[in-house]
Design a protein around this motif. Structure first.
Motif, PDB file in Angstrom:
ATOM      1  N   SER B  81       0.843  -1.191   0.000  1.00 53.46           N
ATOM      2  CA  SER B  81       0.000   0.000   0.000  1.00 53.46           C
ATOM      3  C   SER B  81       0.866   1.224   0.000  1.00 53.46           C
ATOM      4  O   SER B  81       0.885   2.025   0.899  1.00 53.46           O
ATOM      5  CB  SER B  81      -0.916   0.009   1.204  1.00 53.46           C
ATOM      6  N   GLN B  82       1.602   1.369  -1.017  1.00 56.47           N
ATOM      7  CA  GLN B  82       2.406   2.567  -1.192  1.00 56.47           C
ATOM      8  C   GLN B  82       1.569   3.488  -2.046  1.00 56.47           C
ATOM      9  O   GLN B  82       0.541   3.082  -2.570  1.00 56.47           O
ATOM     10  CB  GLN B  82       3.704   2.143  -1.871  1.00 56.47           C
ATOM     11  N   GLY B  83       1.991   4.722  -2.169  1.00 59.22           N
ATOM     12  CA  GLY B  83       1.182   5.669  -2.919  1.00 59.22           C
ATOM     13  C   GLY B  83       0.695   5.056  -4.209  1.00 59.22           C
ATOM     14  O   GLY B  83       1.453   4.859  -5.144  1.00 59.22           O
ATOM     15  N   GLY B  84      -0.538   4.754  -4.283  1.00 62.54           N
ATOM     16  CA  GLY B  84      -1.109   4.253  -5.515  1.00 62.54           C
ATOM     17  C   GLY B  84      -0.962   2.753  -5.673  1.00 62.54           C
ATOM     18  O   GLY B  84      -1.546   2.157  -6.559  1.00 62.54           O
ATOM     19  N   THR B  85      -0.189   2.119  -4.830  1.00 64.41           N
ATOM     20  CA  THR B  85      -0.082   0.669  -4.958  1.00 64.41           C
ATOM     21  C   THR B  85      -0.983   0.029  -3.921  1.00 64.41           C
ATOM     22  O   THR B  85      -0.734   0.127  -2.740  1.00 64.41           O
ATOM     23  CB  THR B  85       1.360   0.224  -4.715  1.00 64.41           C
ATOM     24  N   ALA B  86      -2.031  -0.521  -4.361  1.00 64.35           N
ATOM     25  CA  ALA B  86      -2.969  -1.102  -3.408  1.00 64.35           C
ATOM     26  C   ALA B  86      -3.784  -2.161  -4.111  1.00 64.35           C
ATOM     27  O   ALA B  86      -3.964  -2.114  -5.319  1.00 64.35           O
ATOM     28  CB  ALA B  86      -3.891  -0.042  -2.849  1.00 64.35           C
ATOM     29  N   ALA B 101       3.004   0.944  -8.942  1.00 68.79           N
ATOM     30  CA  ALA B 101       3.426   2.334  -8.875  1.00 68.79           C
ATOM     31  C   ALA B 101       3.792   2.821 -10.258  1.00 68.79           C
ATOM     32  O   ALA B 101       4.166   2.052 -11.128  1.00 68.79           O
ATOM     33  CB  ALA B 101       4.615   2.477  -7.945  1.00 68.79           C
ATOM     34  N   ASP B 110       4.370   2.999   2.856  1.00 71.25           N
ATOM     35  CA  ASP B 110       4.110   4.083   3.797  1.00 71.25           C
ATOM     36  C   ASP B 110       4.547   3.660   5.188  1.00 71.25           C
ATOM     37  O   ASP B 110       4.438   2.493   5.556  1.00 71.25           O
ATOM     38  CB  ASP B 110       2.616   4.395   3.846  1.00 71.25           C
ATOM     39  N   SER B 277       3.677   9.138  -1.473  1.00 69.41           N
ATOM     40  CA  SER B 277       2.346   9.401  -0.905  1.00 69.41           C
ATOM     41  C   SER B 277       2.229  10.847  -0.447  1.00 69.41           C
ATOM     42  O   SER B 277       1.208  11.491  -0.651  1.00 69.41           O
ATOM     43  CB  SER B 277       2.080   8.502   0.294  1.00 69.41           C
ATOM     44  N   LYS B 280       1.877  13.132  -3.372  1.00 63.81           N
ATOM     45  CA  LYS B 280       0.546  13.061  -3.966  1.00 63.81           C
ATOM     46  C   LYS B 280      -0.487  13.759  -3.083  1.00 63.81           C
ATOM     47  O   LYS B 280      -1.360  14.463  -3.566  1.00 63.81           O
ATOM     48  CB  LYS B 280       0.165  11.590  -4.149  1.00 63.81           C
TER      49      LYS B 280
END
Ligand code: HEM
Lengths: 659, 376
Positions: B81-86, B101, B110, B277, B280
């Motif tokens: 769950s990194q910025g945009g990775t989910a 990503a 994060d 993150s 963004k």
């Protein structure tokens, strides 16, 4: 800074092939160092391209904000002439330099104008091609799916018993229902949504131009004048009636709106207690006005924020003050002057000064005609005798006093030089002297009369204290356009910033075991969690129509770290290698070529290319058997299967307002 | 005598007093929240996490030692769950969506937040959030009573502007928390500055409650000033996250280069969200507020048109609103311009907020213009 973290747009796109192209109409950056080789035309084109590039727009914007700063720190001519003069007097070395640089009128200086004119040339140079490109995109169709859908930011796949045709049908229907523009191309369904983003962005930039033009027009055609009106007096909108008047270069006197109004009464209220005692609370000018030459009379209360508005001309209440009524008699008691004299306030408590000028009718005790002049000093609320200087304690007339000092002789009004009505020119006048030989002065209560020395007459401060109000009457055409532009700008901006332009592809292919493999992928202009969410919702719906094949495991998760990365696409290569025979391949695979070829301009090329690539890819994908785990083998053998290393999918990335 | 002077109603001193007491109480509550936040960060430092380094090394191995853009090609089809990775799993047997990503960004998870999973730390964090909520209510009550005491909107002078501004900033923070955004880490920097802001308000800027001068009587004032305050509060939250982004980004870059950041830096940075993150989040805050800021300036121009007879006159306050607006437009452009993303854009965002701050404090204090009214 630019090495590891930043990634020029080109790279991102090369990763996705042409499928990622045309997602916006932003110009592609070219390196500033690329100096043209060709003569004048080449140079011209190079300069033009530089000027209209995003980088230069950014620099110009930065310059604009920097350039605006000095104007807020150095006194400006248009706003505060007095301060400018002050500054010039105190900074004798700096001032001439500032003068040369136009720093006393920054916003109309050559260099500031140059910045914004360049910016707007750049803006126009940017909008025109972007609009064409956008029209092209609107007339075209979403580009075909890239070869490897797994490489897109959001991806999902499952196996189903439905046939590829059924899946395509269902996908098309679903996407159309969700208002995607969709079609089948290159053996997959391509869909796109969110064109309003681009439209909004273009509207915003066009609106900026409209606002600038409206602003410029307003400056050129505007007129602005001031008028002081006593209670009971009136004004009609002709040039001669103004106390002062200025107008833009293209203003025509015939443009003055015909109307007139009369000030019936002025009303002010003030704070009576507390530390801010005396601070003004409300000002109301009660007026009776007529539109046109002889319209019906109407009443209105003009307040500070509520101007009288007649056909675009507005009369603003900008000031107010007192006009004590003074009667002057000569030595024989004959009234030679009786009028309310407007005095100008010098502080917020209503202390005011002015001049009383008796031009004719007065004869001295010898019967010789002479002029009289009085310097007047007025306070609406007097502190009391012996309370130091005579300054007002409160702005309302609770205990008014009028102090006069008297002169006689020639007022000098016929000298041809325009005179300030609030100031006495005493150069050709003699003082009336009191018993000590000093200038004769007296402080009058309301209703009191003072006798001039040696039987020269008398002055009475009548029991009638009028107020006056001053109005600024201005006409600024184009403000409607400016407002319209501003509203359009906000709407466009909202569209540009809140709408996400995104693409979705659905590819259904029959695997070697006869089971259909569905792949779906989503791509947004910038990565956003919303793209994945939307794809998930679409996948769920499509999944209802084409449910997972029985042997496939739900969730379709493959093992972590199945295959290491060995991506063959070199990063230095900005574009994927062109297919050697796009036409032949496209024709050979019998894809929906018509949709792609009828798209004009660059969009058509993109679609063509990728259709060809996708088509060329097709057989290879068919050849490799999907794995029994449920995830299809990636169309390209080197590409990794999705891996799920973290079993907790509930951690959604931080996000503020959705883009 | 034809003058007609009506005498304005006296302000309700009692309510004004209540308001002052409430503002001081809110400060006390925020101070407690501040200590709880400190405790959260302190307890959180017990847990040793080094996720960033781990993520960067694994990514590095997988990426076959490639630097920079090549990471684009990392096999990052993960569910981190990194910025945009989910991963978003749907109910039923629907397929899972895998996201990756964008090319060129580091694939870093994060951080776990200030408490870093420490139970005691988390408890203090929760206490802090509750206290902040309480402080917000008390402060809001203080602002409302102030408004009632003067029978107008509570932003006639800088004292009132400050207390309203800090209330709204805390409100924005709480709203983001309620929306389940990953912003709890902002608590400490936010409350620290809120305390400073309130301290300044009650000491230097205090003005007795009073009514407005006539130029301030307009419903455009309500619109213009309330949106200005809201924009400022949201821009402020964005600026805090920009600053955090810059720190976190250099931290990640240092790790990537193989450096070893200090213990303190590691402890703090590991708990912040990933730089991607933060970046963004900053962008979304600023992009969401930019149209509102545009509207604020236009509302101000309309008001100026009604009050002063010209809608734009290059008054210092107007000039600085314009500069702020252009600076934020620069930031947004920078994000869309090759070579200006990342740190350069972040610096622009900070400069833009600096312009906002100067417009608010600097112009009132150092520059004289039409925007100075009652008191300060
Ligand atoms: C003068 C030349 C200008 C050019 C060439 C230009 C170009 C562009 C382009 C291409 C975009 C789209 C970026 C994208 O799609 O990601 C854009 C967005 C934008 N422009 Fe401009 N622009 C100019 C002037 C201005 C000015 C004067 C302003 C306002 C002060 C402005 C404000 C914006 C904003 C707010 C966006 C939205 C940013 C986003 O989508 O992230 N532009 N501009």
């Amino acid at each position: 800074m630019s090495d590891t973290k930043t990634n020029p747009r080109g790279d991102e796109r090369s990763d996705l092939g042409e499928a990622g192209a045309q997602l916006s109409t932003a110009p592609q950056e070219e390196s500033a160092g690329a100096v043209p080789a060709l003569g004048v035309l080449g140079w011209f084109r190079w300069c033009w391209r530089q000027l209209t590039s995003m980088r230069v727009a950014l620099l110009l914007l930065l310059l604009l904000s920097l350039g605006a700063i000095p104007g807020s720190l150095i006194p400006q001519q248009g706003t505060d002439e007095l301060k400018v003069q002050d500054f010039k007097d105190t900074h004798t070395t700096l001032a001439p330099l500032y003068e040369k640089l136009g720093l006393f009128h920054v916003y109309s200086s050559v260099w500031f104008s140059a910045i914004y004119i360049l910016l707007f040339v750049s803006l126009i140079g940017c909008i025109v091609p972007r609009t064409w490109q956008f029209v092209g995109q609107l007339r075209g169709r979403p580009p075909a799916a890239p070869k490897r859908l797994t490489r897109l930011p959001a991806y999902t796949t499952w196996r189903t018993d439905a046939s590829p045709e059924q899946v395509d049908e269902a996908a098309l229907a679903l996407l159309k229902r969700r208002r995607f523009r969709s079609h089948r191309v290159g053996g997959a369904v391509s869909a796109e949504k969110g064109y309003l983003r681009e439209a909004g962005n273009l509207i915003f930039h066009v609106a900026l131009i409209v606002m600038l033009i409206a602003f410029a027009a307003g400056q050129l055609f505007k007129s602005e004048g001031g008028k002081l009106i006593m209670e009971g007096d009136g004004f009609s909108n002709t040039l001669t009636q103004y106390d002062d008047f200025k107008s833009g270069n293209l203003f025509d006197i015939a443009d003055l709106e015909p109307f007139s109004f009369k000030l019936d009464r002025f009303e002010g209220s003030y704070e009576v207690t507390g530390p801010q005692r005396g601070t003004a609370r409300t000002f109301k000018a009660h007026v009776t006005y007529t539109e046109g030459a002889d319209g019906p009379e109407k009443k209105k209360v003009v307040e500070v924020n509520k101007p009288l508005e007649i056909n675009g001309t507005k009369a603003y209440l900008v000031g107010h003050g007192y006009a004590p009524k003074v009667t002057v008699r000569d030595g024989r008691g004959k009234v030679v002057y009786s009028a309310s004299v407007p005095l100008l306030p010098i502080d917020s408590m209503g202390t005011a000064t002015g001049a009383i000028k008796v031009l004719d009718g007065y004869r001295d005790k010898n019967g010789k005609p002479e002029q009289l002049g009085f310097n007047a000093f007025f306070v609406p609320t007097f502190a009391g005798d012996g309370m130091g200087q005579m300054f007002s304690q409160f702005p309302a007339p609770i205990n008014p006093r009028l102090a006069l000092s008297a002169y006689h002789g020639s007022l000098g009004v016929d000298s041809g030089v325009p005179q300030n009505v609030y100031q006495l020119d005493t150069r050709k006048m003699q003082k009336f002297k009191d018993a000590n030989g000093e200038l004769f002065k007296k402080r009058l209560k309301i209703g009191e009369t003072m006798k001039l020395p040696n039987g020269a007459g008398s002055v009475t401060f009548e029991r009638e204290l009028k107020q006056w109000a001053s109005f600024q009457i201005s006409q600024e055409p184009g403000s409607g356009w400016a407002l319209g532009g501003a509203v359009a700008a906000i709407a466009g901006l909202a569209g540009s910033l809140f709408i996400q332009r995104r693409r979705v592809w659905v590819r259904a292919q029959r695997g070697a075991d006869g089971v259909t493999v569905v792949e779906m992928a989503g791509l947004g202009r910038s990565e956003s969690a919303k793209v994945a969410e939307e794809l998930a919702a679409l996948a769920a719906e499509l999944h209802d129509r084409a449910p997972s094949a029985p042997e496939a495991e739900p969730g379709t998760e493959s093992e972590p770290g199945t295959e290491p990365e060995s991506d063959p696409a070199p990063k230095a290569d900005p574009k994927p290698k062109p297919d050697p025979q796009p036409e032949a391949a496209a024709a050979g695979s019998g894809t929906d070529g018509t949709a792609a070829t009828d798209a004009p301009g660059p969009a058509a090329e993109d679609a063509d290319d990728s259709a060809a690539e996708a088509a060329a890819d097709g057989p290879a994908a068919k050849g490799s058997a999907p794995s029994g785990k449920g995830a299809p083998a990636p169309p390209s053998g080197t590409d990794p299967a999705p891996e799920t290393t973290d079993p907790t999918p509930d951690v959604v990335p931080a996000e503020g307002a959705e883009k | 005598m034809t003058h007609a002077t009506t005498v304005a109603a006296a302000t309700n001193e009692n309510l004004a007093h209540v308001s002052n007491v409430l503002i001081y109480s809110a400060m006390a509550v925020y101070l407690l929240a501040f200590f709880a936040l400190m405790a959260e960060w302190l307890f959180g430092s017990r847990s040793k996490v080094a996720r960033t380094a781990a993520a960067l090394t694994t990514a590095g191995e997988a990426g076959a030692g490639a630097e920079g853009g090549a990471k684009a090609a990392a096999p990052a089809v993960t569910v981190r769950s990194q910025g945009g990775t989910a991963t978003l799993e749907r109910p039923k047997a629907a397929p899972a969506v895998v996201t990756r990503a964008a090319a060129g960004s580091r694939d870093v998870p994060d951080g776990p937040g200030a408490a870093a999973g420490d139970e005691q730390g988390d408890l203090y964090g929760r206490i802090a959030v509750s206290l902040i909520g309480l402080g917000f209510l008390v402060e809001a009550a203080g602002v409302v009573t102030r408004a009632l005491s003067v029978e107008r909107a509570p932003w006639g002078n800088m004292y009132e502007f400050n207390i309203t501004f800090s209330t709204v900033a805390v409100g924005v923070f709480l709203a983001l928390l309620a929306l389940k955004k990953n912003v709890r880490w902002i608590g400490l920097p936010l409350i620290t500055t809120i305390l400073l802001d309130l301290g300044l308000a009650v000491t230097v800027l205090y003005t007795d409650s009073d009514q407005l001068v006539p130029a301030l009587h307009s419903y455009w004032l309500w619109i213009h000033v309330s949106t200005a305050i809201f924009c400022g509060a949201a821009f402020y939250v964005g600026a805090v996250s920009t600053a955090a982004y810059l720190f976190k980004d250099s931290y990640e870059a240092k790790l990537q280069r193989g450096g070893t950041p200090g213990r303190f830096a590691t402890s703090v940075m590991e708990r912040l969200p990933a730089s991607a993150s933060l970046d963004k989040f900053t962008y979304r805050m600023n992009a969401a507020i930019f149209p509102l800021w545009t509207f604020t300036i236009i509302a101000g121009a309309i008001w100026a048109g009604d009050a002063w007879g010209r809608y734009w006159g290059w008054d210092p306050k107007e000039v600085w609103s314009f500069i702020t607006w252009v600076a934020y437009a620069c930031y947004l452009h920078a994000r869309a311009t090759a070579g200006w993303k990342g740190r350069k854009a972040a610096y622009l965002a900070l400069i833009a907020f600096g312009c906002w701050l100067f417009n608010y404090y600097g112009v009132n204090i150092f520059v004289s213009g039409k925007h100075s009214y009652a008191g300060v």
